[in-house]
Design a protein around this motif. Structure first.
Motif, mmCIF file in Angstrom:
data_model
loop_
_atom_site.group_PDB
_atom_site.id
_atom_site.type_symbol
_atom_site.label_atom_id
_atom_site.label_comp_id
_atom_site.label_asym_id
_atom_site.label_seq_id
_atom_site.Cartn_x
_atom_site.Cartn_y
_atom_site.Cartn_z
ATOM 1 N N UNK A 199 71.420 127.063 88.908
ATOM 2 C CA UNK A 199 72.255 125.860 89.035
ATOM 3 C C UNK A 199 71.417 124.585 88.960
ATOM 4 N N UNK A 200 70.260 124.604 89.594
ATOM 5 C CA UNK A 200 69.363 123.442 89.573
ATOM 6 C C UNK A 200 68.820 123.214 88.166
ATOM 7 N N UNK A 201 68.456 124.291 87.496
ATOM 8 C CA UNK A 201 67.954 124.171 86.125
ATOM 9 C C UNK A 201 69.031 123.583 85.221
ATOM 10 N N UNK A 202 70.266 124.029 85.393
ATOM 11 C CA UNK A 202 71.363 123.521 84.568
ATOM 12 C C UNK A 202 71.662 122.048 84.848
ATOM 13 N N UNK A 203 71.310 121.575 86.026
ATOM 14 C CA UNK A 203 71.485 120.152 86.368
ATOM 15 C C UNK A 203 70.432 119.286 85.694
ATOM 16 N N UNK A 204 69.425 119.940 85.159
ATOM 17 C CA UNK A 204 68.297 119.264 84.509
ATOM 18 C C UNK A 204 67.560 118.345 85.482
ATOM 19 N N UNK A 205 67.425 118.826 86.712
ATOM 20 C CA UNK A 205 66.642 118.120 87.724
ATOM 21 C C UNK A 205 65.559 119.070 88.225
ATOM 22 N N UNK A 206 64.470 118.496 88.655
ATOM 23 C CA UNK A 206 63.368 119.310 89.188
ATOM 24 C C UNK A 206 63.687 119.730 90.617
ATOM 25 N N UNK A 207 63.137 120.847 91.004
ATOM 26 C CA UNK A 207 63.319 121.352 92.358
ATOM 27 C C UNK A 207 62.854 120.331 93.391
ATOM 28 N N UNK A 208 61.816 119.595 93.049
ATOM 29 C CA UNK A 208 61.251 118.602 93.969
ATOM 30 C C UNK A 208 62.175 117.399 94.174
ATOM 31 N N UNK A 209 63.153 117.228 93.281
ATOM 32 C CA UNK A 209 64.091 116.114 93.402
ATOM 33 C C UNK A 209 65.114 116.328 94.518
ATOM 34 N N UNK A 210 65.207 117.543 95.016
ATOM 35 C CA UNK A 210 66.173 117.874 96.057
ATOM 36 C C UNK A 210 65.495 117.906 97.417
ATOM 37 N N UNK A 211 66.192 117.433 98.417
ATOM 38 C CA UNK A 211 65.674 117.538 99.785
ATOM 39 C C UNK A 211 65.897 118.976 100.270
ATOM 40 N N UNK A 212 65.257 119.335 101.360
ATOM 41 C CA UNK A 212 65.425 120.671 101.932
ATOM 42 C C UNK A 212 66.879 120.908 102.314
ATOM 43 N N UNK A 213 67.497 119.876 102.853
ATOM 44 C CA UNK A 213 68.898 119.975 103.264
ATOM 45 C C UNK A 213 69.810 120.220 102.059
ATOM 46 N N UNK A 214 69.561 119.518 100.956
ATOM 47 C CA UNK A 214 70.366 119.709 99.748
ATOM 48 C C UNK A 214 70.194 121.123 99.193
ATOM 49 N N UNK A 215 68.973 121.621 99.218
ATOM 50 C CA UNK A 215 68.723 122.980 98.734
ATOM 51 C C UNK A 215 69.447 124.006 99.593
ATOM 52 N N UNK A 216 69.427 123.796 100.900
ATOM 53 C CA UNK A 216 70.110 124.719 101.809
ATOM 54 C C UNK A 216 71.621 124.701 101.564
#
Length: 75
Positions: free
Chosen positions: A26-43
């Motif tokens: 899902x993150x890859x399809x958003x075309x954003x890097x994993x580092x662009x998300x906070x821990x809370x957003x990832x959870x």
């Protein structure tokens, strides 16, 4: 009794692992890097994917019971 607890933990972990895999896609399809998300957003993303998996199980289980009983859901 411990056997059932162990199995339940294994199932929960397998669902969690699958949710993490889906979240990565899902993150890859958003075309954003994993580092662009906070821990809370990832959870939150992983929790949403876990809920999608549980809902899928519930839906498929319900339809299987209907099929076993010979009850048509779509007509």
């Amino acid at each position: 009794m411990q056997f059932f607890i162990d199995q339940k933990d294994k199932i929960k972990q397998a669902i969690r692992d699958k949710a993490i895999e889906r979240a990565k896609v899902r993150i890859i399809l958003c075309e954003r890097a994993l580092e662009d998300f906070s821990e809370e957003e990832l959870e939150i993303i992983v929790a949403e994917e876990e809920q999608n998996i549980y809902n899928s199980f519930k839906e498929k289980g319900f339809l299987a019971v209907l099929a076993a009983l010979g009850i048509g859901f779509f007509g």
